[in-house]
Design a protein around this motif. Structure first.
Motif, mmCIF file in Angstrom:
data_model
loop_
_atom_site.group_PDB
_atom_site.id
_atom_site.type_symbol
_atom_site.label_atom_id
_atom_site.label_comp_id
_atom_site.label_asym_id
_atom_site.label_seq_id
_atom_site.Cartn_x
_atom_site.Cartn_y
_atom_site.Cartn_z
ATOM 1 N N LYS A 224 -18.052 10.873 -67.759
ATOM 2 C CA LYS A 224 -17.393 10.567 -66.630
ATOM 3 C C LYS A 224 -18.140 8.896 -66.433
ATOM 4 O O LYS A 224 -19.334 8.902 -66.398
ATOM 5 N N LEU A 225 -17.221 8.092 -66.254
ATOM 6 C CA LEU A 225 -17.641 6.580 -65.859
ATOM 7 C C LEU A 225 -17.378 6.438 -64.169
ATOM 8 O O LEU A 225 -16.429 6.835 -63.907
ATOM 9 N N PRO A 226 -18.442 5.646 -63.660
ATOM 10 C CA PRO A 226 -18.075 5.531 -62.142
ATOM 11 C C PRO A 226 -16.841 4.392 -62.057
ATOM 12 O O PRO A 226 -16.636 3.538 -63.143
ATOM 13 N N LYS A 227 -16.290 4.766 -61.102
ATOM 14 C CA LYS A 227 -15.163 3.972 -60.824
ATOM 15 C C LYS A 227 -15.455 2.310 -60.794
ATOM 16 O O LYS A 227 -16.461 2.035 -59.978
ATOM 17 N N GLY A 228 -14.741 1.596 -61.447
ATOM 18 C CA GLY A 228 -14.848 0.021 -61.363
ATOM 19 C C GLY A 228 -15.728 -0.350 -62.523
ATOM 20 O O GLY A 228 -15.865 -1.731 -62.807
ATOM 21 N N PHE A 229 -16.521 0.517 -63.083
ATOM 22 C CA PHE A 229 -17.392 0.299 -64.151
ATOM 23 C C PHE A 229 -16.807 -0.425 -65.371
ATOM 24 O O PHE A 229 -15.870 0.510 -65.836
ATOM 25 N N LYS A 230 -17.082 -1.234 -65.861
ATOM 26 C CA LYS A 230 -16.540 -1.876 -67.223
ATOM 27 C C LYS A 230 -17.526 -1.632 -68.210
ATOM 28 O O LYS A 230 -18.498 -2.547 -68.355
ATOM 29 N N LYS A 231 -17.262 -0.676 -69.158
ATOM 30 C CA LYS A 231 -18.282 -0.494 -70.444
ATOM 31 C C LYS A 231 -18.248 -1.536 -71.453
ATOM 32 O O LYS A 231 -19.210 -1.876 -71.950
ATOM 33 N N SER A 232 -17.173 -2.278 -71.333
ATOM 34 C CA SER A 232 -16.878 -3.449 -72.168
ATOM 35 C C SER A 232 -17.875 -4.549 -72.094
ATOM 36 O O SER A 232 -18.184 -5.513 -72.736
ATOM 37 N N LEU A 233 -18.611 -4.666 -70.833
ATOM 38 C CA LEU A 233 -19.576 -5.635 -70.488
ATOM 39 C C LEU A 233 -20.758 -5.455 -70.912
ATOM 40 O O LEU A 233 -21.612 -6.254 -70.663
ATOM 41 N N GLU A 234 -21.000 -4.190 -71.160
ATOM 42 C CA GLU A 234 -22.470 -3.868 -71.538
ATOM 43 C C GLU A 234 -22.740 -3.395 -72.811
ATOM 44 O O GLU A 234 -21.755 -2.980 -73.569
ATOM 45 N N VAL A 235 -23.838 -3.444 -73.449
ATOM 46 C CA VAL A 235 -24.425 -2.972 -74.609
ATOM 47 C C VAL A 235 -25.692 -2.247 -74.364
ATOM 48 O O VAL A 235 -26.384 -2.597 -73.834
ATOM 49 N N PHE A 236 -25.566 -0.759 -74.569
ATOM 50 C CA PHE A 236 -26.696 0.081 -74.014
ATOM 51 C C PHE A 236 -28.032 -0.343 -74.845
ATOM 52 O O PHE A 236 -27.795 -0.403 -76.306
ATOM 53 N N ASN A 237 -28.983 -0.071 -74.162
ATOM 54 C CA ASN A 237 -30.447 -0.545 -74.871
ATOM 55 C C ASN A 237 -30.583 -1.644 -75.266
ATOM 56 O O ASN A 237 -31.895 -2.241 -75.940
ATOM 57 N N LEU A 238 -29.777 -2.784 -74.855
ATOM 58 C CA LEU A 238 -29.902 -4.185 -75.488
ATOM 59 C C LEU A 238 -31.095 -4.864 -74.827
ATOM 60 O O LEU A 238 -31.845 -5.623 -75.557
ATOM 61 N N ASP A 239 -31.290 -4.568 -73.417
ATOM 62 C CA ASP A 239 -32.336 -5.145 -72.720
ATOM 63 C C ASP A 239 -33.820 -4.759 -73.453
ATOM 64 O O ASP A 239 -34.771 -5.810 -73.402
ATOM 65 N N ARG A 240 -34.033 -3.458 -74.168
ATOM 66 C CA ARG A 240 -35.204 -3.214 -74.782
ATOM 67 C C ARG A 240 -35.212 -3.695 -76.113
ATOM 68 O O ARG A 240 -36.094 -4.207 -76.525
ATOM 69 N N ALA A 241 -33.830 -3.640 -76.778
ATOM 70 C CA ALA A 241 -33.918 -3.844 -78.210
ATOM 71 C C ALA A 241 -34.206 -5.514 -78.523
ATOM 72 O O ALA A 241 -35.003 -5.736 -79.281
ATOM 73 N N ALA A 242 -33.784 -6.381 -77.524
ATOM 74 C CA ALA A 242 -33.670 -7.839 -77.589
ATOM 75 C C ALA A 242 -35.345 -8.016 -77.421
ATOM 76 O O ALA A 242 -35.607 -9.042 -77.843
ATOM 77 N N LYS A 243 -36.063 -7.202 -76.849
ATOM 78 C CA LYS A 243 -37.745 -7.560 -76.883
ATOM 79 C C LYS A 243 -38.364 -7.398 -77.844
ATOM 80 O O LYS A 243 -39.611 -7.791 -77.974
ATOM 81 N N GLU A 244 -37.567 -6.426 -78.688
ATOM 82 C CA GLU A 244 -38.557 -6.053 -80.157
ATOM 83 C C GLU A 244 -38.647 -7.381 -81.052
ATOM 84 O O GLU A 244 -37.565 -8.144 -80.868
ATOM 85 N N PRO A 245 -39.328 -7.236 -82.109
ATOM 86 C CA PRO A 245 -39.656 -8.653 -82.725
ATOM 87 C C PRO A 245 -38.578 -8.391 -83.722
ATOM 88 O O PRO A 245 -37.911 -7.411 -84.255
ATOM 89 N N GLY A 246 -37.876 -9.572 -84.115
ATOM 90 C CA GLY A 246 -36.470 -9.795 -84.816
ATOM 91 C C GLY A 246 -36.434 -9.840 -86.309
ATOM 92 O O GLY A 246 -35.739 -10.344 -86.825
ATOM 93 N N ASP A 247 -37.632 -9.111 -86.729
ATOM 94 C CA ASP A 247 -37.772 -9.014 -88.176
ATOM 95 C C ASP A 247 -37.012 -8.040 -88.934
ATOM 96 O O ASP A 247 -36.979 -8.178 -90.193
ATOM 97 N N HIS A 248 -36.544 -7.341 -88.224
ATOM 98 C CA HIS A 248 -35.610 -6.286 -88.735
ATOM 99 C C HIS A 248 -34.032 -6.584 -88.246
ATOM 100 O O HIS A 248 -34.088 -7.102 -87.021
ATOM 101 N N ALA A 249 -33.234 -6.122 -88.815
ATOM 102 C CA ALA A 249 -31.714 -6.145 -88.617
ATOM 103 C C ALA A 249 -31.504 -5.523 -87.061
ATOM 104 O O ALA A 249 -32.277 -4.484 -86.765
ATOM 105 N N LEU A 250 -30.961 -5.830 -86.240
ATOM 106 C CA LEU A 250 -30.316 -5.069 -84.933
ATOM 107 C C LEU A 250 -29.396 -4.034 -85.613
ATOM 108 O O LEU A 250 -28.461 -4.436 -85.982
ATOM 109 N N LEU A 251 -29.662 -2.876 -85.277
ATOM 110 C CA LEU A 251 -28.752 -1.634 -85.453
ATOM 111 C C LEU A 251 -27.854 -1.615 -84.348
ATOM 112 O O LEU A 251 -28.222 -1.427 -83.295
ATOM 113 N N VAL A 252 -26.488 -1.651 -84.952
ATOM 114 C CA VAL A 252 -25.365 -1.091 -83.865
ATOM 115 C C VAL A 252 -24.734 0.025 -84.075
ATOM 116 O O VAL A 252 -24.457 0.340 -85.336
#
Ligand SMILES: [Zn+2]
Length: 350
Positions: A224-252
């Motif tokens: 169930k998605l809230p009304k008006g929420f556009k999931k295409s604008l978000e990437v889940f966990n990106l806020d945390r993943a982007a803070k991790e050291p970038g020596d490994h690939a970003l897994l999607v």
């Protein structure tokens, strides 16, 4: 298997009208396929996007006749509805309903009220262009209707029950569930659902999406998605993943549970698209997080929608980053079911 659960089975659809109002060019444009096709006057040709052929002339389109043909593996052809039906792996009628939704906005206006909920993000159609007239769309730009932002929420759900057994049944530890704030909701519009907080790139809470714990009853959607929420604008966990050291690939991956499971297995640089299709916004967010020339590994579901989504995402992301598209089908159907050794093996087999 991809099915369009959000479509009411009794919805009226006029096939003839869909075929006459929607052009094959609009449809190809929507899937971002026109760049792979060569155009000469009224005709386009290129590798077949349906069976993902490599022969550069097997797939042919006539704009004036509004039809297409594959002279390779699929050996199929037809009108716009046939194309979407094959591309989405859905029945003809569902394909017509999708086209109506995408390109004939007035036809689906009646269903706007229903758009707040959907059966499964894994099988929802890709985020579409804004309502446009066929003429405008035929010459459409890069805008795929993902303008704007999901505004941060002004509240937090305080009364979530954080020890529901469902996440554990999906292999998630209590500590991780607590850390991500996933809890059972006993009131409000997510009553009966597990509420999953969605945060934007900056870590601001923008939505709670609901996941029914287990198989939902017939009258309840799985997600169930809230009304008006556009999931295409978000990437889940990106806020945390982007803070991790970038020596490994970003897994999607596609889904929230896939993502959380991989985080738990020691891959904190994992993010989820909330579906199998990559929006333009998500493409930009991923490239930004990976950095120019950075590495991205795609681990999509081993089903038709996943393979198709991964191929498209790989083609687009590889213009900016080093992309590895891993078919997990040798081991499992979904990344969340991969064992640690299997993940390691997938990493080694490059
Ligand atoms: Zn083909």
């Amino acid at each position: 298997m991809s099915t369009i659960h959000s479509m009411p089975s009794n919805a009226f659809v006029d096939f003839k009208e869909v075929k006459s109002r929607v052009s094959i060019l609009q449809v190809l444009e929507r899937y971002d396929l026109t760049r792979t096709l060569k155009r000469s006057a009224d005709r386009l040709s290129g590798p077949c996007p349906l069976h993902r052929g490599t022969n550069p002339t097997q797939f042919r389109v006539s704009a004036s006749k509004n039809c297409w043909n594959c002279f390779g593996a699929c050996g199929r052809g037809g009108n716009v509805i046939d194309f979407v039906s094959m591309r989405e792996a859905v029945p003809f009628r569902d394909a017509a309903l999708l086209l109506q939704e995408w390109f004939m906005p007035e036809k689906s206006a009646l269903r706007v009220a229903e758009s707040a909920s959907f059966q499964s993000h894994r099988s929802s159609p890709p985020a579409g262009p804004p309502p446009v007239t066929p003429v405008a769309a035929a010459s459409s730009s890069d805008d795929d209707g993902e303008a704007g932002e999901n505004p941060p929420l002004s509240f937090e759900l305080k009364s979530l029950k954080l020890d529901h057994p469902y996440p554990a049944s999906r292999g998630l530890s209590a500590a991780l569930v607590l850390d991500y704030g996933i809890g059972f909701c006993s009131k409000g519009c997510l009553r009966g659902y597990l509420a999953i907080p969605i945060r934007n790139r900056e870590g601001k809470l923008v939505a709670y999406i609901g996941r029914w714990p287990g198989d939902p009853p017939e009258d309840k959607p799985k997600y169930k998605l809230p009304k008006g929420f556009k999931k295409s604008l978000e990437v889940f966990n990106l806020d945390r993943a982007a803070k991790e050291p970038g020596d490994h690939a970003l897994l999607v991956v596609e889904g929230v549970f896939d993502c959380l499971r991989l985080v738990q297995l020691g891959y904190p640089r994992t993010v989820a698209l909330l579906g199998s299709s990559l929006s333009k916004r998500q493409e930009a967010l991923l490239c930004d997080a990976a950095g120019r020339g950075g590495q991205i590994t795609l681990l999509f579901d081993a089903d038709e929608a996943g393979r198709r989504g991964a191929a498209d995402a790989a083609a687009r992301l590889s213009r900016h980053c080093t992309v590895r598209n891993v078919d997990i089908g040798e081991f499992r159907h979904q990344p969340e079911h991969l064992e640690k050794q299997e993940l390691e093996a997938l990493h080694r087999n490059r």
